[in-house]
Design a protein around this motif. Structure first.
Motif, PDB file in Angstrom:
ATOM      1  N   GLN A 236      21.175  35.461 120.153  1.00 50.71           N
ATOM      2  CA  GLN A 236      20.615  37.169 120.155  1.00 50.71           C
ATOM      3  C   GLN A 236      21.132  37.460 119.572  1.00 50.71           C
ATOM      4  N   LEU A 237      20.548  38.146 118.266  1.00 52.78           N
ATOM      5  CA  LEU A 237      20.498  39.089 117.237  1.00 52.78           C
ATOM      6  C   LEU A 237      21.908  39.158 116.416  1.00 52.78           C
ATOM      7  N   SER A 238      22.411  40.120 117.307  1.00 54.85           N
ATOM      8  CA  SER A 238      23.795  40.461 117.425  1.00 54.85           C
ATOM      9  C   SER A 238      25.265  39.083 116.780  1.00 54.85           C
ATOM     10  N   HIS A 239      24.823  37.884 117.732  1.00 55.69           N
ATOM     11  CA  HIS A 239      25.681  36.613 117.682  1.00 55.69           C
ATOM     12  C   HIS A 239      25.589  35.731 116.974  1.00 55.69           C
ATOM     13  N   ALA A 240      24.642  36.243 115.835  1.00 57.25           N
ATOM     14  CA  ALA A 240      24.294  35.191 114.671  1.00 57.25           C
ATOM     15  C   ALA A 240      25.246  35.622 113.466  1.00 57.25           C
ATOM     16  N   ALA A 241      25.377  37.126 113.580  1.00 62.07           N
ATOM     17  CA  ALA A 241      25.564  38.106 112.881  1.00 62.07           C
ATOM     18  C   ALA A 241      27.183  37.743 112.455  1.00 62.07           C
ATOM     19  N   PRO A 242      27.697  38.141 110.999  1.00 59.81           N
ATOM     20  CA  PRO A 242      28.810  38.664 111.164  1.00 59.81           C
ATOM     21  C   PRO A 242      29.905  39.970 111.455  1.00 59.81           C
ATOM     22  N   PHE A 243      29.232  40.878 112.134  1.00 58.20           N
ATOM     23  CA  PHE A 243      29.122  42.063 111.912  1.00 58.20           C
ATOM     24  C   PHE A 243      29.922  42.556 113.291  1.00 58.20           C
ATOM     25  N   PHE A 244      29.659  41.759 114.616  1.00 58.59           N
ATOM     26  CA  PHE A 244      30.008  41.995 115.977  1.00 58.59           C
ATOM     27  C   PHE A 244      30.494  40.825 116.145  1.00 58.59           C
ATOM     28  N   ALA A 245      30.573  40.162 115.753  1.00 57.70           N
ATOM     29  CA  ALA A 245      30.766  39.259 116.347  1.00 57.70           C
ATOM     30  C   ALA A 245      32.118  39.166 117.327  1.00 57.70           C
ATOM     31  N   ASN A 246      32.836  40.041 117.171  1.00 61.22           N
ATOM     32  CA  ASN A 246      33.976  40.219 117.697  1.00 61.22           C
ATOM     33  C   ASN A 246      34.405  41.297 118.474  1.00 61.22           C
ATOM     34  N   SER A 247      33.771  41.821 118.181  1.00 61.70           N
ATOM     35  CA  SER A 247      33.695  42.968 119.078  1.00 61.70           C
ATOM     36  C   SER A 247      34.377  43.610 120.374  1.00 61.70           C
TER      37      SER A 247
ATOM     38  N   LEU B  17      24.262  55.167 104.541  1.00 62.76           N
ATOM     39  CA  LEU B  17      23.856  55.261 105.760  1.00 62.76           C
ATOM     40  C   LEU B  17      24.222  54.091 107.237  1.00 62.76           C
ATOM     41  N   VAL B  18      23.955  53.981 108.068  1.00 57.54           N
ATOM     42  CA  VAL B  18      24.700  52.793 108.489  1.00 57.54           C
ATOM     43  C   VAL B  18      23.617  52.880 109.520  1.00 57.54           C
ATOM     44  N   LEU B  19      24.309  51.183 110.759  1.00 59.12           N
ATOM     45  CA  LEU B  19      23.494  50.872 111.411  1.00 59.12           C
ATOM     46  C   LEU B  19      24.321  50.418 112.955  1.00 59.12           C
ATOM     47  N   THR B  20      23.598  51.085 114.270  1.00 50.08           N
ATOM     48  CA  THR B  20      24.458  50.926 114.810  1.00 50.08           C
ATOM     49  C   THR B  20      24.281  48.964 115.565  1.00 50.08           C
ATOM     50  N   LEU B  21      25.190  49.195 116.639  1.00 50.21           N
ATOM     51  CA  LEU B  21      24.773  47.470 117.224  1.00 50.21           C
ATOM     52  C   LEU B  21      22.722  47.615 117.723  1.00 50.21           C
ATOM     53  N   GLU B  22      22.993  48.992 118.554  1.00 52.81           N
ATOM     54  CA  GLU B  22      21.559  48.899 119.175  1.00 52.81           C
ATOM     55  C   GLU B  22      20.334  49.092 118.047  1.00 52.81           C
ATOM     56  N   ARG B  23      20.874  49.582 117.064  1.00 54.31           N
ATOM     57  CA  ARG B  23      19.142  49.225 115.998  1.00 54.31           C
ATOM     58  C   ARG B  23      19.722  48.446 115.569  1.00 54.31           C
ATOM     59  N   PHE B  24      20.815  47.768 115.409  1.00 57.46           N
ATOM     60  CA  PHE B  24      20.778  46.583 114.767  1.00 57.46           C
ATOM     61  C   PHE B  24      19.651  46.004 114.997  1.00 57.46           C
TER      62      PHE B  24
ATOM     63  N   MET C  21      33.899  48.086 124.746  1.00 53.41           N
ATOM     64  CA  MET C  21      34.245  49.791 123.439  1.00 53.41           C
ATOM     65  C   MET C  21      33.217  49.757 122.881  1.00 53.41           C
ATOM     66  N   PRO C  22      32.232  50.634 122.025  1.00 50.86           N
ATOM     67  CA  PRO C  22      31.387  50.517 121.004  1.00 50.86           C
ATOM     68  C   PRO C  22      31.513  50.149 119.896  1.00 50.86           C
ATOM     69  N   ALA C  23      30.583  49.322 119.217  1.00 54.11           N
ATOM     70  CA  ALA C  23      30.673  48.508 118.334  1.00 54.11           C
ATOM     71  C   ALA C  23      30.748  49.861 116.815  1.00 54.11           C
ATOM     72  N   VAL C  24      31.545  49.510 115.765  1.00 51.38           N
ATOM     73  CA  VAL C  24      31.720  49.949 114.626  1.00 51.38           C
ATOM     74  C   VAL C  24      30.226  49.792 113.826  1.00 51.38           C
ATOM     75  N   PRO C  25      29.330  51.148 113.392  1.00 53.00           N
ATOM     76  CA  PRO C  25      28.607  51.114 113.041  1.00 53.00           C
ATOM     77  C   PRO C  25      28.526  50.018 111.339  1.00 53.00           C
ATOM     78  N   VAL C  26      27.685  49.447 110.709  1.00 51.83           N
ATOM     79  CA  VAL C  26      27.666  48.540 109.762  1.00 51.83           C
ATOM     80  C   VAL C  26      26.971  49.584 108.928  1.00 51.83           C
ATOM     81  N   LEU C  27      27.241  49.667 107.363  1.00 51.83           N
ATOM     82  CA  LEU C  27      26.489  49.920 106.326  1.00 51.83           C
ATOM     83  C   LEU C  27      25.198  48.728 106.273  1.00 51.83           C
ATOM     84  N   ALA C  28      24.523  50.167 105.864  1.00 49.42           N
ATOM     85  CA  ALA C  28      22.663  49.250 105.633  1.00 49.42           C
ATOM     86  C   ALA C  28      22.855  48.620 104.929  1.00 49.42           C
TER      87      ALA C  28
END
Length: 575
Positions: free
Chosen positions: A244-255, A219-226, A259-266
C-alpha cells in the motif's frame, strides 16, 4: 503534433527527514511505474486527450465533482458522457478500460458486474489521472536516432515514422525484433520519466488548499487523495507483491488508525516522489548497463518464460515472456508463471499454449501462429500480428494493426479494434481444457456473456503510437472485423495435459455457441458419421480395403505436411 505539456512548477520546501527506522524500511522498497495504465489504458479518442497540462483538466475536474456530488465523488457513464461531451458508448468504453487498469480489485468499478459498470462509475480523482495520462506517447524503438524525440512524450512526426508506417505488421515486427525493441527497462524508464516530468501537474490535480490558506504553496494531500497516486506508481519490497502506497511513505507511517491522518504538503510529497524516481532511474540504468555489457545471446532457441528470479526487473513488474518461438509448439501452465502477466513476442509458424489464469496478456509481432490464452481477467492486447489465430477467454481484448488474423473469442466486453487492420475475422470461442472453468472463475471471466461479434472500432491512427501514419489520415475510419463463416468454424482440440489434476474438470466449451455455428457443427458431425459408416459398409475385398486405408493415410499425411500440423504433432508427442 501537439506541443509538449509544460508542467506547472511546485515550489520546493524543506522535507522532514524520516527516522532511521523509516529510512531502513525505505531502502527495502523500490518505486515502479504501474505499466498497466500506459500499456492497456490509452484510448485514441481525441476528446480525451488534453495537451495543455492542468489548464483544462482543473476546470473539468470541478465540473465532474459537481456532476458526481450525489454519488460519493463517483461519476457514472451518463455524467462522463455529458461532461466530456463523448458518446455513451465511448463513456462505457472509458469505464471498461478503467476497470481493467485500476490498482485495487476492491474498487467498486473493478468489482462491478458487467451490467452495473455504467451505474457504479469511477472516482473522479482516478478519472482525472486517467485523462491526464492520455497525453502519453509510447516509447520509440531503439533504432530511432533522434534523442530529443525519444526523450519527449510528444515526439514530432519524422521520416522514420513515415517509413515504418508503410511496412506490413509482419515486416514491422521483424524490423523491431527483440534486439531493437524497447526492453522492459526502457519502457519503465520512459514511464517514470513521464511521471517525473509531469508530477507537479499530477499532484496539483489531487491536492486541495490547506484549511484557511489561499496560495498554491499551501496545497495539501489527504491520505485518501495520496493513495490515488497508486494509479500511476507503486512500491514493492524486492521479490514481493506491491505494498500500500501510504505504508511506503514516511508521511502517514505513524498515523493513528482511529484518527484522521494529518494532510501533507504537496511540495513535501513532490520532493519525496522525485527522490524515489531518481533512485529508480539510477537502478534501472545500472541494470541496463550490466545487461549491455553481458555476453550477447546469439541462439535462436526458445527464450520463453524469462524467469523472474533471473531478472529483477521482470520480477518487479510481475511480467513473464514467451518469446522468439519458431517452427515448434510450446505449452505453459499456471505453475510456470511467477507473475500475473505475459507477453508473447515475435513467435512465428508455431503453436503457443498459455493455459493459466492471468490478469494481462500482450501478443506482439507474431505471424502464421496459433496462440491459445487460458483465462485473462483484465485485458488482452494483440498488436502488429499477421495470419495469427488467437483463442482466448478474457474480460476484454484490444486489437491493433493486424492483418489476416482470426480471433476465437469468449469476451465479456466488446472487442476494441483500432489502427491499421486488414481482413480481420472474429468467431465464437472454440476450445476447452480441463482447468478452464476453474481458471475463468479465479480471474472473473463470465461464460454467460460473450460479445465476440460486437466489435467497437475507433480511428485509423492511434495518437499514442510512436509508429504512427504520416499526417493527414487521422480521420480515416479503421477497418472492422467480419464474422467467420459458420461453415469454416471448427473446434480446436487441446490435448489433456491436465488429466488427474482437477476433480471438477471442464469437459466442453463453457461459452454457448450461436445457433448458426452450432447447426454447422452438427452438420459436420453428421457428415463425419455418415462417411465413417459408409467406409464400414463398403463391400470390398480385403486387399482393396488395405489399399483404401493406405490411400487415406497418404492423403492425411500429405495434409499434415502441407498444413504444417505435422510439426505440432511431433512437438505434442515429445511433450
Amino acid at each position: 503534433m501537439s506541443e509538449e505539456i509544460e508542467p506547472t512548477p511546485i515550489s520546493p520546501t524543506t522535507t522532514t527527514s524520516p527516522s532511521s527506522t523509516t529510512q531502513q524500511q525505505q531502502q527495502q522498497h523500490y518505486l515502479h511505474a504501474r505499466r498497466e495504465p500506459f500499456e492497456y489504458g490509452l484510448l485514441p479518442i481525441p476528446k480525451l486527450i488534453f495537451t495543455d497540462g492542468t489548464t483544462t483538466l482543473t476546470s473539468l475536474k470541478e465540473k465532474l465533482i459537481q456532476r458526481a456530488s450525489d454519488h460519493h465523488n463517483r461519476i457514472d457513464a451518463l455524467g462522463i458522457s455529458e461532461t466530456l461531451q463523448i458518446s455513451i458508448d465511448n463513456a462505457r468504453l472509458l469505464l471498461d478500460t478503467l476497470a481493467a487498469i485500476l490498482p485495487s480489485d476492491s474498487d467498486p468499478l473493478v468489482a462491478a458486474k458487467p451490467d452495473e459498470i455504467c451505474e457504479v462509475g469511477v472516482d473522479v480523482n482516478d478519472l482525472v489521472l486517467f485523462l491526464y495520462i492520455q497525453s502519453y506517447k509510447r516509447i520509440l524503438p531503439r533504432t530511432h536516432k533522434d534523442s530529443a524525440v525519444v526523450s519527449d512524450v510528444w515526439p514530432s512526426t519524422s521520416a522514420f515514422d513515415g517509413f515504418l508506417s508503410q511496412l506490413s505488421p509482419l515486416q514491422l515486427a521483424r524490423s523491431n525484433s527483440r534486439r531493437f525493441m524497447p526492453s522492459p527497462a526502457d519502457e519503465e524508464a520512459h514511464q517514470l520519466s513521464y511521471i517525473q516530468k509531469h508530477l507537479a501537474n499530477i499532484l496539483s490535480l489531487l491536492a486541495e488548499p490547506a484549511e484557511g490558506a489561499e496560495d498554491e504553496e499551501s496545497l495539501v494531500l489527504t491520505l485518501e487523495r495520496f493513495e490515488h497516486l497508486g494509479f500511476l506508481i507503486q512500491f514493492r519490497e524486492k521479490g514481493s507483491e506491491a505494498i500500500q502506497l501510504s505504508h511506503a511513505a514516511p508521511f502517514f507511517a505513524n498515523s493513528d488508525p482511529e484518527m484522521p491522518a494529518v494532510p501533507v504538503l504537496a511540495t513535501q510529497v513532490h520532493d519525496w516522489i522525485l527522490q524515489n524516481i531518481a533512485s529508480a532511474l539510477e537502478h534501472i540504468a545500472e541494470k541496463v548497463s550490466f545487461k549491455d555489457n553481458a555476453p550477447p545471446v546469439t541462439s535462436d532457441q526458445d527464450v520463453a518464460m524469462t524467469d523472474a528470479s533471473t531478472n529483477s526487473l521482470s520480477a518487479a513488474r510481475n511480467l513473464c515472456f514467451v518469446e522468439g518461438i519458431s517452427k515448434t509448439s510450446v505449452v505453459r501452465k499456471a505453475s510456470d508463471f511467477k507473475g500475473s502477466s505475459v507477453k508473447v513476442l515475435n513467435c512465428h509458424d508455431s503453436v503457443v499454449y498459455i493455459l493459466a489464469p492471468l490478469k494481462y496478456a500482450t501478443i506482439y509481432g507474431c505471424s502464421d501462429a496459433t496462440i491459445v490464452l487460458g483465462a485473462i481477467g483484465k485485458a488482452v492486447r494483440v498488436e502488429h500480428c499477421e495470419r495469427v489465430q488467437v483463442i482466448t477467454a478474457a474480460k476484454r481484448i484490444c486489437i491493433a494493426n493486424c492483418r489476416e488474423c482470426v480471433f476465437f473469442l469468449g469476451v465479456n466486453q466488446r472487442p476494441l479494434i483500432l489502427g491499421d487492420n486488414h481482413k480481420l475475422q472474429v468467431a465464437p470461442y472454440n476450445t476447452y481444457y480441463a482447468q478452464l472453468e476453474t481458471h475463468m472463475s479465479q480471474v472473473g471471466v463470465d461464460a454467460t456473456i460473450n460479445k465476440w461479434n460486437e466489435p467497437l472500432v475507433l480511428g485509423m491512427v492511434d495518437p499514442h503510437d510512436s509508429l504512427s501514419h504520416p499526417a493527414g489520415v487521422s480521420d480515416v475510419q479503421a477497418e472492422s472485423a467480419t464474422c467467420l463463416d459458420a461453415e469454416q468454424f471448427t473446434n480446436f482440440l487441446i490435448p489433456n495435459w491436465y488429466e488427474g489434476e482437477s476433480s471438477e474438470a471442464t469437459t466442453h466449451n463453457p461459452f454457448l455457441l450461436p445457433e448458426v455455428y452450432m447447426a454447422s457443427q452438427q452438420r459436420n458431425h453428421e457428415s463425419l458419421v455418415e462417411i465413417k459408416q459408409a467406409l464400414r459398409d463398403v463391400q470390398l475385398e480385403e486387399n482393396r480395403k488395405r489399399e483404401l486405408s493406405s490411400a487415406l493415410h497418404v492423403y492425411f499425411k500429405d495434409w499434415l505436411y502441407a498444413s504444417g500440423n505435422i510439426r505440432q504433432l511431433y512437438c505434442l508427442q515429445s511433450d
